[in-house]
Design an enzyme around this catalytic site. Structure first.
Site, PDB file in Angstrom:
ATOM      1  N   CYS A  38       0.815  -1.214   0.000  1.00 21.35           N
ATOM      2  CA  CYS A  38       0.000   0.000   0.000  1.00 21.35           C
ATOM      3  C   CYS A  38       0.850   1.267   0.000  1.00 21.35           C
ATOM      4  O   CYS A  38       0.313   2.360  -0.106  1.00 21.35           O
ATOM      5  CB  CYS A  38      -0.953   0.005   1.198  1.00 21.35           C
ATOM      6  SG  CYS A  38      -0.141   0.122   2.785  1.00 21.35           S
ATOM      7  N   ASP A  79      14.286   7.444  15.212  1.00 17.25           N
ATOM      8  CA  ASP A  79      14.896   6.365  15.992  1.00 17.25           C
ATOM      9  C   ASP A  79      16.415   6.446  15.940  1.00 17.25           C
ATOM     10  O   ASP A  79      17.091   6.192  16.943  1.00 17.25           O
ATOM     11  CB  ASP A  79      14.473   4.999  15.436  1.00 17.25           C
ATOM     12  CG  ASP A  79      12.985   4.776  15.501  1.00 17.25           C
ATOM     13  OD1 ASP A  79      12.562   3.930  16.293  1.00 17.25           O
ATOM     14  OD2 ASP A  79      12.250   5.428  14.751  1.00 17.25           O
ATOM     15  N   ASN A  98      16.252   8.019   6.687  1.00 20.59           N
ATOM     16  CA  ASN A  98      16.108   8.389   8.096  1.00 20.59           C
ATOM     17  C   ASN A  98      16.787   9.706   8.406  1.00 20.59           C
ATOM     18  O   ASN A  98      16.339  10.464   9.256  1.00 20.59           O
ATOM     19  CB  ASN A  98      16.668   7.274   8.988  1.00 20.59           C
ATOM     20  CG  ASN A  98      15.618   6.251   9.358  1.00 20.59           C
ATOM     21  OD1 ASN A  98      15.018   6.312  10.414  1.00 20.59           O
ATOM     22  ND2 ASN A  98      15.364   5.327   8.450  1.00 20.59           N
ATOM     23  N   ARG A 137     -17.214  -4.877  20.837  1.00 23.34           N
ATOM     24  CA  ARG A 137     -17.175  -6.165  21.530  1.00 23.34           C
ATOM     25  C   ARG A 137     -17.307  -6.009  23.054  1.00 23.34           C
ATOM     26  O   ARG A 137     -16.450  -5.419  23.698  1.00 23.34           O
ATOM     27  CB  ARG A 137     -15.868  -6.866  21.202  1.00 23.34           C
ATOM     28  CG  ARG A 137     -15.838  -8.333  21.505  1.00 23.34           C
ATOM     29  CD  ARG A 137     -14.515  -8.925  21.032  1.00 23.34           C
ATOM     30  NE  ARG A 137     -14.576 -10.356  20.844  1.00 23.34           N
ATOM     31  CZ  ARG A 137     -13.638 -11.062  20.205  1.00 23.34           C
ATOM     32  NH1 ARG A 137     -12.588 -10.459  19.704  1.00 23.34           N
ATOM     33  NH2 ARG A 137     -13.755 -12.359  20.079  1.00 23.34           N
ATOM     34  N   ALA A 156     -23.909  -9.606  19.791  1.00 24.73           N
ATOM     35  CA  ALA A 156     -24.315 -10.019  21.134  1.00 24.73           C
ATOM     36  C   ALA A 156     -23.905 -11.451  21.473  1.00 24.73           C
ATOM     37  O   ALA A 156     -24.465 -12.046  22.395  1.00 24.73           O
ATOM     38  CB  ALA A 156     -25.830  -9.852  21.320  1.00 24.73           C
ATOM     39  N   GLU A 170     -17.836 -12.555  23.047  1.00 24.77           N
ATOM     40  CA  GLU A 170     -17.541 -11.381  23.864  1.00 24.77           C
ATOM     41  C   GLU A 170     -17.061 -11.690  25.288  1.00 24.77           C
ATOM     42  O   GLU A 170     -16.217 -10.970  25.825  1.00 24.77           O
ATOM     43  CB  GLU A 170     -18.781 -10.484  23.933  1.00 24.77           C
ATOM     44  CG  GLU A 170     -19.163  -9.869  22.615  1.00 24.77           C
ATOM     45  CD  GLU A 170     -20.519  -9.186  22.669  1.00 24.77           C
ATOM     46  OE1 GLU A 170     -20.553  -7.949  22.661  1.00 24.77           O
ATOM     47  OE2 GLU A 170     -21.546  -9.900  22.729  1.00 24.77           O
ATOM     48  N   LEU A 212      18.612  18.668 -10.767  1.00 24.41           N
ATOM     49  CA  LEU A 212      19.556  19.650 -10.236  1.00 24.41           C
ATOM     50  C   LEU A 212      19.017  21.065 -10.321  1.00 24.41           C
ATOM     51  O   LEU A 212      19.350  21.907  -9.499  1.00 24.41           O
ATOM     52  CB  LEU A 212      20.879  19.557 -11.009  1.00 24.41           C
ATOM     53  CG  LEU A 212      21.600  18.213 -10.884  1.00 24.41           C
ATOM     54  CD1 LEU A 212      22.834  18.205 -11.772  1.00 24.41           C
ATOM     55  CD2 LEU A 212      21.998  17.965  -9.441  1.00 24.41           C
ATOM     56  N   GLY A 234      19.765   6.658   4.559  1.00 23.76           N
ATOM     57  CA  GLY A 234      19.700   8.041   4.082  1.00 23.76           C
ATOM     58  C   GLY A 234      18.345   8.662   4.287  1.00 23.76           C
ATOM     59  O   GLY A 234      18.222   9.843   4.599  1.00 23.76           O
ATOM     60  N   GLU A 278     -22.035  -2.698  12.693  1.00 28.82           N
ATOM     61  CA  GLU A 278     -23.434  -3.036  12.958  1.00 28.82           C
ATOM     62  C   GLU A 278     -24.369  -1.935  12.498  1.00 28.82           C
ATOM     63  O   GLU A 278     -25.371  -2.188  11.835  1.00 28.82           O
ATOM     64  CB  GLU A 278     -23.637  -3.318  14.446  1.00 28.82           C
ATOM     65  CG  GLU A 278     -25.051  -3.750  14.774  1.00 28.82           C
ATOM     66  CD  GLU A 278     -25.220  -4.139  16.233  1.00 28.82           C
ATOM     67  OE1 GLU A 278     -26.371  -4.143  16.711  1.00 28.82           O
ATOM     68  OE2 GLU A 278     -24.213  -4.429  16.906  1.00 28.82           O
TER      69      GLU A 278
END
Length: 1252
Positions: A48, A327, A318, A861, A1028, A1196, A216, A316, A751
């Protein structure tokens, strides 16, 4: 990055071109063939985010290409299907391909490698355990010990029972096909460049010769794809258009890795997976003291993301993005890494600390020069380095604070020569704490830190106190680590000895591979092999899902004249609409029309209580309120057109929080109340009273999707959509067809809220006369559709010194959002479960549904019960602390017994909770564990463990009586095959599989003869929601009734030919003109409960369960991990509950805009989140007399059992606070759900927390 030369045998220097990519292999093994080389080098990518142009001359392998149900399954596909690792199936292809990639590169992986390969994949249904258990069969260190080890938790070491057979395995590994690496497809020869594969050689070109001249001098900023994956993110989620996208990923010089005396030089396009492997090899071969920086980088990469991103993200990228929460950049800065910048006529080498490239966030694509990074730090004796990262979770999480720290001592002394403290997440850039390091030896160091690492109260990302505390915690961990290392190398102890109770604070976060046991009662001896009720039957669609053959809504082929729809939503929480300008949208290529309230032929009113609109008219009441929709020829054009619609507003006062609603008396309806006993008398009798305010605060994998053709609706929900669509279009319901093949997870979110999309798309079809498709992006979906209801409770509980509860009053408040939806029913469910599993003689519960300017919250749920039961366990744990009694003793003392009446006066029959409780205490070795935990906590100051056992009681039924009905249709064909249809939707819970089991037993035919195609409203009308936890009970009984009708019709033919077969009887009936189709219908016992009298029949039965969890927390960072779990009931819901109570937190701005709109910010459990020991068993000999074939609802009920983790965390925090009594004067403290790392760290009050 720094490195010391690694001696290696001299091997040939080989250079060749493979699919336009020049390959330089400086350490080629002469015995390695080209085929082996190609098969060894596979990597996964995130489909994706990968631009399609980046696939030029690349061989792409998808899940459909490795196996098929029509030919044969690949071993990976077979094992995930047969081990019950595919349920809704939406996540299955990604998981399959991650495992396939690993096996292509490593046919005999370790369990650690398997878990690492699966990082970044998310699953909402399975709880991850069955996936890992199935893939464990590939591991060289996997599989069960077979009872040969000394592990007391081994499935073979369970106690025997002479009357009941308990099975420890859900599948037989011996039935699996073996993995044969020689049968995998090779790289397509036609993609290889040259006359003969591997034999055409080209000299290496210089980097500057490969640079496009246009790049460039171009005025517009280009994006660089191949350095990083941000262009994909910015195009997809920020609607950005880049006139030029440069892909430097395959330039050889930018992919080079060079080992030198000064260090390792990485080309800027080197994938992080390559960096990781190179550094791992270096760490394995060099002395420990020479790889400090390498290990720091590896620690960051370990939790950077999954293989899919590390394979395409580069070193690169990062650097060039200059993210303030990077990180790696703090590590590069602290280590003194060098960066080489090369462009035409320019060659610059920078030391990263203090340079502009690192000190500001570069706008996307601003740098026009190719970047080649080179780190070289001389690591010598006396130099120490550590890297830290803290995020919402461990796998694939965006960090809150990151840090790189380095110290160099004067030779032979304990005097600091150099100190570098670099942080991410503390400013709009990566920063170095220069003032603090200059005052490293003075008493003003802390003062300098307080001045330098400030955060404004409204700083982006929030969590101000937490982030500032982390900077001190990281430094303290670094100090302890250095002190520990000095103690190992310095026999003279110049720096003093490390306190043994502090030692565990220096340990890096480590989680062992999970072990698991699942125990269930086998079917009775003599049960027919064709009768698969009670047997572990894999999901009937699992094989198709594992092969990518299962059709989801967006897999439906496009129609030739199909159009795309994109919603236009409000950016204000409460405002008047002044104007809507679509002029710019009309200029977008492919624009067809803009839909608004003026285009609706029927009613603009929608929703269960007609309090919603299809499109907002004059006023919007939440961010995400749908104002209109654009229709274009493609999804990309629709996105651009929707962004181009300009809306002006006049802001109105907005109510966002529950507290705001209470203050302004903003509620739906009147107060709900359940009361029993004499509350005033109860409080007068109590020895102690505790009064507290408690707060506890959604995500399926497949977003809302609609594809609508004239007179036919293909929806992701049930047939209630008919009424809403018909109402909007002003047509009869019989002209609308709803078809549901399968859902990619649901859990309540589909639902009712899918009507927002279905009505808009249906209107577009009506107006254009063309098929229209709409699939919400994840961020749109979460913004528009709401989620689980946040709750606030004010409770007062009275109890005796013995821990026995005599009185309870709880006032519940829920945040419903801008419409009522199902919020009143959710509050009712909360009140029905407010006492959890405990008998309280005098009780009063009230509920108010708050009206706010947030998107309408909906079913999820548990439907209100988990929120109420969490509140109940809050006051239960506080009673135990106040009385000084063990929490498990207080819980058991107040627990219901068989025949007791609940607070809503329903008698408890078949009450198995006490059995579950006793078995869980025994199987978890609770008291022995408690003693071990007490010992651990005494020996460790900054790591603490906690233990908790929690019960659950969940009522099964729709509280609205007419919803407890179901229908089914059975069609028997002359060859004996059966087509079955029922009113429930398949969303991963295996409902179709269970219905086939019911029909198979009822008709006494094999499951292979029964097929379910889909759920549709032209076969079974007026269906109830699949919700339910009762869908199997209702639809299963309806299927059974239909089967009985067929059997009754076949009875005369069975009497005439008793030795005949099913096929004989069917063909005889057909030839006698007997109908072979039948409907079945079931109505559950009527619900008669009344709030006014607090009496009447409510629940058909209750599901019970118990879980015991042990956790370990890091008091300095808030990290936690589940050491073990022993649960009586099921695991998928439990892991989802783990997310609910410890991870998943919706965050809104003060203006009502949702910050957490997708998996990058809203964190659900991952493979690494599940407990290290995960033991699950189903209670034996406890058939349910009130459901089809003695089944019991488990959709549930198990979710709340994860609250045992929440309270185990709270138990660990109690231990931490007890050790720092100078800063914690109150035994009772507030911990709201979810127990995130921020809340855990802030609750562990200590000297560092008081400094911020």
């Amino acid at each position: 990055m720094p490195e010391h030369h690694i001696p290696a045998p001299q091997r040939p220097h080989v250079s060749f071109t493979c699919s336009i990519m020049e390959v330089v292999e400086k350490n080629a093994d002469p015995e390695t063939t080209l085929l082996a080389y190609l098969r060894r080098n596979h990597f996964p990518a995130n489909a994706c985010l990968a631009p399609i142009c980046s696939l030029h001359h690349v061989s792409v392998t998808t899940v459909e290409g490795i196996g098929s149900t029509k030919t044969r399954l690949h071993p990976v596909q077979e094992r995930i299907a047969k081990s019950h690792g595919s349920q809704c199936g939406f996540c299955t292809p990604g998981i399959v391909m991650s495992m396939y990639m690993l096996l292509r590169n490593q046919p005999e992986p370790t369990m650690e490698e398997i878990e690492d390969a699966l990082q970044g994949n998310l699953c909402r249904c399975t709880g991850y355990r069955p996936i890992l258990q199935g893939f464990r069969t590939f591991a060289r260190d996997g599989g069960c010990c077979g009872g040969k080890g000394d592990n007391p938790n081994c499935c073979m070491n369970q106690k025997k029972d002479q009357t009941v057979t308990l099975s420890p395995s859900l599948f037989n590994p011996e039935e699996f096909m073996p993995l044969d690496p020689t049968q995998e497809p090779i790289f397509p020869p036609e993609l290889l460049v040259g006359d003969a594969p591997g034999r055409v050689w080209h000299p290496s070109s210089a980097v500057v010769e490969r640079m496009p001249g246009a790049a460039l001098g171009i005025k517009d900023r280009p994006a660089t794809s191949g350095f990083h994956f941000f262009p994909g993110i910015e195009m997809k989620f920020k609607n950005k258009l880049f006139p030029l996208i440069v892909c430097p990923a395959w330039i050889p010089e930018l992919n080079s890795v060079e080992h030198g005396e000064e260090g390792i030089s990485f080309g800027a396009s080197c994938p992080l997976s390559c960096v990781e492997k190179t550094l791992l090899d270096a760490v394995a071969q060099l002395p420990t003291h020479k790889t400090e920086v390498f290990r720091g980088i590896l620690e960051q990469l370990r939790w950077f993301s999954g293989k899919q991103l590390k394979s395409v993200a580069s070193v690169g990228g990062n650097i060039i993005t200059a993210s303030p929460i990077s990180d790696l950049n703090p590590v590069f800065m602290a280590s003194g890494a060098k960066l080489t910048i090369v462009s035409r006529g320019l060659h610059i080498r920078w030391s990263l600390p203090g340079k502009p490239l690192m000190l500001s966030t570069c706008p996307q694509g601003q740098s026009l020069a190719w970047t080649q990074g080179e780190n070289h730090v001389q690591i010598t004796e006396g130099e120490f380095f550590s890297a830290f990262k803290q995020s919402s979770g461990r796998e694939d999480y965006i960090p809150k604070v990151t840090s790189g720290m380095r110290v160099l001592f004067q030779p032979g002394t304990a005097q600091i020569k150099e100190l570098a403290l670099c942080y991410g997440g503390m400013a709009d850039r990566t920063i170095s704490a220069l003032k603090t390091t200059r005052k490293q030896l003075s008493k003003t160091c802390v003062q300098a830190w307080q001045e330098e690492l400030q955060l404004a109260p409204d700083a982006p990302g929030g969590m101000i106190e937490f982030r500032r505390t982390l900077t001190l915690s990281f430094f303290f961990k670094f100090y302890l680590t250095v002190l520990q290392k000095l103690g190992k190398v310095d026999s003279e102890d110049k720096c003093g000895k490390l306190d043994p109770t502090f030692a565990s604070a220096t340990l890096l976060f480590q989680k062992d591979p999970p072990t698991n046991v699942q125990l269930f009662q086998e079917v009775p001896k003599g049960q027919s092999e064709d009768d698969i009720v009670g047997r572990p039957l894999p999901h009937l669609g699992a094989a198709m899902q594992a092969c990518g053959e299962a059709v989801y809504c967006d897999d439906i082929p496009h129609y030739q004249n199909e159009l795309s729809l994109r919603l236009v939503t409000s950016t204000r929480a409460h405002a008047k609409i002044k104007s809507i300008d679509t002029s710019e949208a009309q200029k977008v290529q492919g624009f067809v029309c803009f839909l608004s309230v003026d285009d609706i032929p029927g009613s603009n009113k929608t929703g269960y209580f007609n309090d919603e609109t299809v499109f907002a008219k004059d006023e919007v009441t939440c961010v995400g309120h749908i104002i209109g929709a654009v229709v274009t020829d493609t999804p990309e054009h629709a996105q651009r057109a929707a962004q181009a619609v300009k809306i002006t507003y006049e802001d109105l006062p907005a109510i966002i929080t529950i507290e705001d609603a209470i203050k302004h008396n903003s509620f739906y309806g009147s107060e709900l109340k359940i009361e029993k006993g004499d509350l005033q008398k109860g409080f007068l009798e109590a020895d102690n009273i505790v009064s507290v305010v408690s707060i506890n605060s959604f995500f399926y994998l497949f977003q809302h999707f609609m594809s609508i053709v004239l007179k036919s609706l293909i929806s992701t929900s049930c047939s209630e959509k008919i009424a809403f669509v018909a109402n909007v279009l002003g047509v009869p319901a019989n002209q609308i067809l709803v078809r549901v093949k399968r859902l990619g997870g649901g859990f309540g979110g589909k639902e009712t809220r899918s009507t927002l999309v279905s009505t808009a798309v249906a209107l577009a079809v009506y107006k254009t006369g063309c098929p229209v498709r709409c699939m919400l992006d994840r961020d749109e979906d979460m913004l528009i559709t709401g989620g689980r209801h946040p709750f606030l409770a004010r409770y007062k509980v009275g109890f005796m010194k013995t821990g026995r509860i005599v009185a309870l009053e709880v006032n519940h408040y829920s945040n419903a959002g801008n419409t009522l939806d199902l919020s009143e029913a959710v509050m009712q469910a909360a009140l029905f479960h407010m006492e959890s599993c405990y008998k309280i003689p005098n009780i009063r519960g009230t509920g108010r549904v708050c009206k706010t300017n947030l998107p309408s919250n909906t079913a999820f749920r548990g439907f209100g019960a988990p929120q109420a039961m969490l509140i109940a366990e809050q006051w239960m744990s506080e009673i135990a602390v106040t009385c000084g009694l063990p929490a498990e003793e207080v819980r058991r003392k107040n627990m219901y017994k068989e025949g007791d009446l609940t607070h809503f006066n329903q008698k408890l029959e078949g009450f198995t909770l006490t059995r579950c409780w006793d078995e869980c205490l025994a199987s978890s070795q609770y008291h022995a564990r408690k003693s071990e935990i007490d010992k651990f906590n005494k020996e460790n100051c900054w790591k603490k463990r906690g233990l908790c056992i929690v019960p659950t009681k969940f009522g099964i039924n729709f509280a609205i009586s007419f919803l407890n009905q179901a229908g089914a249709l059975i069609l028997v064909y002359t060859d004996g095959s059966v087509l079955l249809t029922h009113g429930g939707t398949e969303m991963g819970q295996g409902l179709h599989t269970k219905m086939v089991q019911v029909a198979s037993r009822a008709l006494k035919i094999p499951t292979s003869k029964i097929y379910i195609s889909e759920t549709s409203t032209n076969t079974v009308p007026n269906t109830s929601p699949t919700a339910a936890s009762i869908s199997t009970d209702l639809n299963g009984q309806a299927v059974y009734e239909a089967c009985q009708t067929i059997l009754k019709r076949l009875e005369p033919f069975k009497r005439k030919n008793p030795s005949g077969s099913w096929e004989d009887w069917v063909i005889a009936a057909y030839q006698d003109a007997v109908s072979l189709s039948a409907t079945g219908f079931y109505k559950a016992p009527e619900v008669t409960y009344s709030f006014e009298t607090n009496s009447g029949y409510l629940f058909n039965y209750f599901s019970y369960g118990v879980a015991c969890s042990e956790v370990e927390i890091d008091c300095l960072t808030g990290d936690h991990k589940q050491q073990s779990l022993s649960a009586l009931q099921v695991e998928g819901a439990f892991v989802q509950g783990l997310g609910l109570f410890t991870l998943e937190e919706l965050q809104y701005s003060p203006e009502g805009s949702l910050y957490t709109r997708g998996p990058s910010t809203y964190k659900i459990p991952t493979f690494g989140s599940i407990p290290i020991e995960f033991r699950v068993s189903l209670l034996r000999d406890s058939p349910n007399k009130k459901a089809i074939y003695a089944s019991k609802a488990v959709g549930e009920p198990p979710l709340f059992l994860a609250a045992s983790i929440f309270f185990a965390i709270k138990d660990a925090i109690h231990a931490a606070r007890a050790q720092h009594k100078d800063y914690n004067r109150k035994e009772l403290f507030r911990l709201d759900s979810p127990a995130t790392q921020e809340k855990i760290r802030n609750a562990c009050m200590d000297k560092f927390a008081t400094m911020v």
